[in-house]
Enzyme design. Structure first.
Site, PDB file in Angstrom:
ATOM      1  N   CYS A  28      -0.349  42.829  19.515  1.00 26.53           N
ATOM      2  CA  CYS A  28       1.036  42.825  19.041  1.00 26.53           C
ATOM      3  C   CYS A  28       1.360  44.094  18.266  1.00 26.53           C
ATOM      4  O   CYS A  28       2.478  44.612  18.361  1.00 26.53           O
ATOM      5  CB  CYS A  28       1.310  41.587  18.193  1.00 26.53           C
ATOM      6  SG  CYS A  28       1.414  40.075  19.197  1.00 26.53           S
ATOM      7  N   GLU A  47       5.339  37.472  18.333  1.00 27.54           N
ATOM      8  CA  GLU A  47       5.864  38.833  18.238  1.00 27.54           C
ATOM      9  C   GLU A  47       6.243  39.376  19.611  1.00 27.54           C
ATOM     10  O   GLU A  47       7.319  39.937  19.807  1.00 27.54           O
ATOM     11  CB  GLU A  47       4.828  39.770  17.598  1.00 27.54           C
ATOM     12  CG  GLU A  47       4.421  39.390  16.196  1.00 27.54           C
ATOM     13  CD  GLU A  47       3.186  38.493  16.144  1.00 27.54           C
ATOM     14  OE1 GLU A  47       3.144  37.463  16.859  1.00 27.54           O
ATOM     15  OE2 GLU A  47       2.259  38.822  15.385  1.00 27.54           O
ATOM     16  N   ASN A  93       5.144  31.495  19.509  1.00 19.96           N
ATOM     17  CA  ASN A  93       3.942  31.544  20.322  1.00 19.96           C
ATOM     18  C   ASN A  93       3.987  30.448  21.381  1.00 19.96           C
ATOM     19  O   ASN A  93       4.558  29.380  21.173  1.00 19.96           O
ATOM     20  CB  ASN A  93       2.667  31.468  19.473  1.00 19.96           C
ATOM     21  CG  ASN A  93       2.534  30.197  18.652  1.00 19.96           C
ATOM     22  OD1 ASN A  93       3.492  29.734  18.043  1.00 19.96           O
ATOM     23  ND2 ASN A  93       1.328  29.646  18.609  1.00 19.96           N
ATOM     24  N   CYS A 137       1.807  35.663  22.015  1.00 17.57           N
ATOM     25  CA  CYS A 137       2.129  35.596  20.590  1.00 17.57           C
ATOM     26  C   CYS A 137       3.637  35.624  20.365  1.00 17.57           C
ATOM     27  O   CYS A 137       4.400  36.110  21.201  1.00 17.57           O
ATOM     28  CB  CYS A 137       1.497  36.772  19.858  1.00 17.57           C
ATOM     29  SG  CYS A 137      -0.305  36.832  19.959  1.00 17.57           S
ATOM     30  N   CYS A 172      -1.635  40.518  15.464  1.00 19.61           N
ATOM     31  CA  CYS A 172      -2.919  40.853  16.089  1.00 19.61           C
ATOM     32  C   CYS A 172      -2.857  42.282  16.637  1.00 19.61           C
ATOM     33  O   CYS A 172      -1.793  42.907  16.670  1.00 19.61           O
ATOM     34  CB  CYS A 172      -3.242  39.858  17.203  1.00 19.61           C
ATOM     35  SG  CYS A 172      -2.234  40.033  18.703  1.00 19.61           S
ATOM     36  N   GLU A 202       1.229  28.718  23.866  1.00 22.11           N
ATOM     37  CA  GLU A 202      -0.173  28.620  24.251  1.00 22.11           C
ATOM     38  C   GLU A 202      -0.311  28.178  25.708  1.00 22.11           C
ATOM     39  O   GLU A 202       0.623  27.656  26.311  1.00 22.11           O
ATOM     40  CB  GLU A 202      -0.899  27.621  23.348  1.00 22.11           C
ATOM     41  CG  GLU A 202      -0.996  28.088  21.922  1.00 22.11           C
ATOM     42  CD  GLU A 202      -1.746  27.132  21.026  1.00 22.11           C
ATOM     43  OE1 GLU A 202      -2.044  27.541  19.898  1.00 22.11           O
ATOM     44  OE2 GLU A 202      -2.025  25.983  21.421  1.00 22.11           O
TER      45      GLU A 202
END
Length: 134
Positions: free
Chosen positions: A97, A60, A47, A58, A94, A49
């Site tokens: 993703c 993924e 990830n 993310c 999420c 940010e």
């Protein structure tokens, strides 16, 4: 679709290593992911940010984007993906993703931790009504 115990272990190990590469200065929640493609390659992601949280990506999606860049979108297909975080706390993909995984692997196996430990599911189970043009 299924994957071997050895492939599961490799994916978890690569995903765990990827957590150390995460850029998470705001949440401190470092996530790693690893995908196994149908061609047998493994790609990692972490990830990343951003101060504008909506721009955060993310782990993924980072792994998938890396695989697409390396193999070409039309060719790249996901067999399996593992998602972990430093604390092995519950961490399923999420919604965004899940849709991204579906795009490149409609039969993909998804490995993630929940309150009962490591879980294995299919993307079809996690996203039963996926968006698709076909």
């Amino acid at each position: 679709m299924s994957i071997s115990s050895e492939d599961k272990a490799r994916l978890i190990a690569v995903a765990e290593a990827a957590t150390r590469k995460a850029y998470a200065p705001f949440s401190g929640f470092r996530v790693g992911a690893a995908i196994l493609t149908e061609s047998g390659n493994i790609f990692e992601g972490c990830n990343v940010e951003n101060q504008s949280y909506g721009l955060t990506i993310c782990a993924e999606r980072t792994a998938i984007v890396s695989a697409v860049a390396a193999q070409g979108g039309e060719k790249m297909r996901i067999r399996a993906i593992a998602i972990v975080n430093e604390d092995q706390t519950p961490c399923s993909p999420c919604g965004a993703c899940r849709q991204f995984i579906w795009e490149f692997g409609r039969d993909a196996i998804v490995l993630f931790y929940d309150s009962k430990g490591l879980q294995e599911s299919s993307i079809r189970q996690l996203l039963p009504h996926a968006f698709s043009f076909d």
